[in-house]
Motif scaffolding. Sequence first.
Motif, PDB file in Angstrom:
ATOM      1  N   LEU A  40       6.612  -2.946  -7.447  1.00  0.00           N
ATOM      2  CA  LEU A  40       5.361  -3.141  -6.737  1.00  0.00           C
ATOM      3  C   LEU A  40       4.158  -2.794  -7.603  1.00  0.00           C
ATOM      4  O   LEU A  40       3.127  -3.487  -7.570  1.00  0.00           O
ATOM      5  CB  LEU A  40       5.341  -2.310  -5.458  1.00  0.00           C
ATOM      6  CG  LEU A  40       6.267  -2.808  -4.339  1.00  0.00           C
ATOM      7  CD1 LEU A  40       6.313  -1.815  -3.183  1.00  0.00           C
ATOM      8  CD2 LEU A  40       5.801  -4.170  -3.832  1.00  0.00           C
ATOM      9  N   ARG A  41       4.279  -1.759  -8.396  1.00  0.00           N
ATOM     10  CA  ARG A  41       3.165  -1.373  -9.264  1.00  0.00           C
ATOM     11  C   ARG A  41       2.926  -2.429 -10.335  1.00  0.00           C
ATOM     12  O   ARG A  41       1.776  -2.733 -10.696  1.00  0.00           O
ATOM     13  CB  ARG A  41       3.423  -0.014  -9.888  1.00  0.00           C
ATOM     14  CG  ARG A  41       3.429   1.138  -8.890  1.00  0.00           C
ATOM     15  CD  ARG A  41       3.730   2.473  -9.549  1.00  0.00           C
ATOM     16  NE  ARG A  41       2.642   2.911 -10.427  1.00  0.00           N
ATOM     17  CZ  ARG A  41       2.690   4.003 -11.179  1.00  0.00           C
ATOM     18  NH1 ARG A  41       3.789   4.764 -11.179  1.00  0.00           N
ATOM     19  NH2 ARG A  41       1.663   4.337 -11.947  1.00  0.00           N
ATOM     20  N   LEU A  66       6.384  10.445  -7.998  1.00  0.00           N
ATOM     21  CA  LEU A  66       5.816  10.112  -6.690  1.00  0.00           C
ATOM     22  C   LEU A  66       6.849  10.241  -5.577  1.00  0.00           C
ATOM     23  O   LEU A  66       6.519  10.584  -4.442  1.00  0.00           O
ATOM     24  CB  LEU A  66       5.253   8.689  -6.714  1.00  0.00           C
ATOM     25  CG  LEU A  66       3.939   8.465  -7.461  1.00  0.00           C
ATOM     26  CD1 LEU A  66       3.634   6.984  -7.557  1.00  0.00           C
ATOM     27  CD2 LEU A  66       2.796   9.213  -6.767  1.00  0.00           C
ATOM     28  N   LEU A  67       8.108   9.964  -5.920  1.00  0.00           N
ATOM     29  CA  LEU A  67       9.190  10.034  -4.938  1.00  0.00           C
ATOM     30  C   LEU A  67       9.851  11.409  -4.905  1.00  0.00           C
ATOM     31  O   LEU A  67      10.861  11.593  -4.218  1.00  0.00           O
ATOM     32  CB  LEU A  67      10.233   8.960  -5.257  1.00  0.00           C
ATOM     33  CG  LEU A  67       9.765   7.516  -5.049  1.00  0.00           C
ATOM     34  CD1 LEU A  67      10.679   6.538  -5.782  1.00  0.00           C
ATOM     35  CD2 LEU A  67       9.713   7.174  -3.565  1.00  0.00           C
ATOM     36  N   VAL A  77       0.858  -1.183   0.000  1.00  0.00           N
ATOM     37  CA  VAL A  77       0.000   0.000   0.000  1.00  0.00           C
ATOM     38  C   VAL A  77       0.895   1.234   0.000  1.00  0.00           C
ATOM     39  O   VAL A  77       1.800   1.349   0.827  1.00  0.00           O
ATOM     40  CB  VAL A  77      -0.929   0.024   1.235  1.00  0.00           C
ATOM     41  CG1 VAL A  77      -1.763   1.302   1.236  1.00  0.00           C
ATOM     42  CG2 VAL A  77      -1.826  -1.201   1.270  1.00  0.00           C
ATOM     43  N   GLY A  78       0.642   2.185  -0.923  1.00  0.00           N
ATOM     44  CA  GLY A  78       1.369   3.440  -0.911  1.00  0.00           C
ATOM     45  C   GLY A  78       2.815   3.292  -1.338  1.00  0.00           C
ATOM     46  O   GLY A  78       3.200   2.351  -2.022  1.00  0.00           O
TER      47      GLY A  78
END
Length: 413
Positions: free
Chosen positions: A409-410, A348-349, A5-6
């Motif tokens: 992960l995505r 995102l990072l 998650v996230g």
Amino acid sequence: MRTPVGIERVNGDRLWSALMEIGRIGETHGGGCRRLALSEEDGRARDLFCRWAREAGCTVTVDAIGNIFARRDGTQRDAPAVAIGSHLDTVPTGGKFDGVYGVMAGLEVMRRLQELGLTTRLPVELVVWTNEEGARFSPMTMGSSVFTGDIALDFALSRHDPSGVSVGEALRRIGHAGEAPVGGRQFTAYLETHVEQGPLLKESGERIGVVTGSFMARYFVATIKGQAAHVGPTLMEQRHDAMVGASALVLEIDRIGRSRGRDGRSNAPHIELFPNVRGVIPEEVRLSCDVRHPDAGEVQAMEAELREACRRIAEERGVSIELEQYFEFGPINCHQSMNELIGETADLLDLPRRDILTVASHDAVPIMEYCPTALFFIPSETGISHNEKEYSTPEHCTDGANVLLNAVLRLAS
């Protein structure tokens, strides 16, 4: 086990520690690394990697060309894996980051997934490809090219180093002649992170370089033939010196690249001289060279200039010059969806990023024809690679591994 998650982040200190520890295998006096493909040092690095991968909960398989696959199963165990990887071998005077950074970043991803107790839907496989550099055995990107079927396994195993040791023999010596068949493993995607090997990210201040394509490169061997004679009695006007012809050609090769500005590249990095004896005028020289440019038309023009230089120098120096092309790659266009994935993950990072072209080939290049592939760079602090001074900071290494972790992960979830 829990589902991701996230945003997740790697342990940067652990990643740096792994880079420095494996870098001590083959460490040079200048602080770099000499770990030629399938050498004793490469074998020790491979063994250490396999131990670390098993400790991170992976199963380890080695195929017949020595490629290593460290697998972490997902809930869909038989589904095509999300693959990540690079190589452990170096050039003779290499650094501690080229290739091995991508493997250690991948290992940190596996360690972090295990540590967090995350389960993914798809399996994740970390790959160590055999003989990417081509410094001991030719051709380069051997393991990945055999995997994709671009190079035949028997041909690759038969290649010899300068001392006559074959790839097959070297694999057996270090205990990495695997029993698994080559190829046949299905990947849903492949991701590779690498040090830039140049100065552009450092100059512009971005933290991630998303590789959208490549330069075009053509590789040649120029064979210059003259006449052997005694260096003392032979008059200067009688000489047909292959080495002099080669020297003139090297200067022309350098001029051709420089005439194209920062986008031009031309090289003459390897030479063989016969008979290579004091007292004898050289009779034959074999000179490896290449020309590169992002524009395929410019590469054709550079090759035309090279061939004209061969003709003119042969006439002026009283030698013969034969130019034979033996390899080319590019220009390639990377998969847009994978580029977008890396770019969005960097955003995102909060990591500034730019699009960039690769000038060198990497294992990701042959894999691009096999499955959707992403290649991305972290900055080089020194702006130089294939050199003992090669260096990327711990922060840059962590940045790239964070992008790799979250992109995996995505894809896998």
